[in-house]
Design an enzyme around this catalytic site. Structure first.
Site, mmCIF file in Angstrom:
data_model
loop_
_atom_site.group_PDB
_atom_site.id
_atom_site.type_symbol
_atom_site.label_atom_id
_atom_site.label_comp_id
_atom_site.label_asym_id
_atom_site.label_seq_id
_atom_site.Cartn_x
_atom_site.Cartn_y
_atom_site.Cartn_z
ATOM 1 C CG HIS A 91 -2.156 -1.177 1.313
ATOM 2 N ND1 HIS A 91 -1.754 -2.175 2.161
ATOM 3 C CD2 HIS A 91 -2.829 -1.104 0.102
ATOM 4 C CE1 HIS A 91 -3.128 -2.561 2.063
ATOM 5 N NE2 HIS A 91 -3.653 -2.349 1.715
ATOM 6 C CB SER A 149 -2.256 -10.072 1.734
ATOM 7 O OG SER A 149 -3.426 -10.142 1.683
ATOM 8 N NE ARG A 189 -8.708 -11.283 2.178
ATOM 9 C CZ ARG A 189 -10.452 -10.866 2.653
ATOM 10 N NH1 ARG A 189 -10.036 -11.892 3.539
ATOM 11 N NH2 ARG A 189 -10.893 -10.855 1.790
#
Ligand code: PAF
Length: 281
Positions: free
Chosen positions: A35, A183, A185
């Site tokens: 990100h 990720s 997750r």
């Protein structure tokens, strides 16, 4: 960094910044280096970078998946401040969706395979939230990670077909040293699970080589699936070779420059996705 939580304040602030160019990085938080790379690229290419953190309930088809989605807002905002993000938009669900959302978006064939097939309604929810964000933020450029390959194709279609005047910027997947795609997750995985999860990347590398060598695709997919599932660590949802633009399944004769191999698998209930362009990686 301005932290803004209401749509009215966001509109007001962005109006005051006119005519600066705006880069937009939509996220659901639990930020990682991937990100931050999007934010850094946006900073290089725009006057102002807006990042949103909003765990969008209408894109989750399973309530337990929504409930378990990692939330690390405090740490996220520190990370964004450190990379010099200008605006963090962090609305509550009630602020963002003051009433039940009745609108849905059907993306047609592009959402009928892979994520769309396994997560009914997912892309409609992604489409609705992005239309709202695009209307609020009015960015010139929007940044997405290639890890969500099908999402990128859906966003491309949304931008083109609904005439959003926005350039879609797709950035390469960032990986851990093990090859595991970064990720949000991954935050739910324990160290041994993280180690196992990197097998997904190796599986994709093997499959990309299979395509380049002209070997039978179906049999290779089946072998890789069985290997991943044999010790009960993974439950593979899909492995597919698809066209990079239409996302239609492809055969061995397809132009390799337009082939991506995609995978989704659960590891102890945590759903991971990844993909590899067969020619370039
Ligand atoms: O990729 C994500 O994190 C989400 O799908 C997005 C684009 C922020 C929409 O909620």
């Amino acid at each position: 960094m301005q932290i803004i939580t209401t749509k009215a304040d966001l509109r007001l602030f962005l109006k005051s910044q006119y005519p600066k160019s705006i880069g937009f990085v939509p996220t659901m938080g639990a930020l990682h280096q991937g990100h931050l790379a999007l934010v850094e690229r946006s900073k290089r290419e725009n006057d102002l970078t807006v990042c949103s953190i909003f765990v969008n309930p209408i894109q989750f088809n399973k309530p337990e998946d929504l409930a378990k989605y990692p939330r690390t807002e405090e740490q996220d905002s520190l990370m964004l401040r450190e990379v010099g993000c200008d605006v963090l938009f962090m609305p509550s669900v009630d602020e963002f969706y003051p009433s039940q959302v009745l609108t849905s978006i059907n993306f047609g064939t592009i959402e009928q395979s892979m994520e769309g097939a396994f997560r009914p309604g997912h892309f409609s929810g992604v489409g609705v939230v992005l239309c709202k964000f695009f209307n609020l933020v009015k960015p010139q450029k929007a940044y997405f990670g290639q890890k969500d390959f099908q999402q990128c194709a859906v966003v491309r279609q949304l931008i083109v077909e609904l005439d959003f005047d926005i350039e879609l910027v797709i950035c390469p997947t960032l990986r851990e040293a093990s090859g595991l795609a970064m990720s949000s997750r991954n935050k739910r995985l324990k160290p041994t699970q993280l180690e196992n999860a990197s097998k997904l990347y190796r599986a994709l590398q093997t499959l990309a080589q299979v395509f380049r060598d002209g070997l039978p695709l179906k049999a290779s997919i089946s072998t890789i699936k069985n290997t991943l599932e044999q010790d009960g660590i993974f439950e593979v949802e899909y492995i597919e070779f698809v066209d990079t633009h239409t996302l239609a399944p492809v055969g061995i004769k397809h132009d390799p420059a337009r082939v991506v191999v995609c995978i989704a698998a659960l590891i102890d209930g945590v759903r991971l996705i990844d993909n590899l362009l067969v020619e370039h990686e």
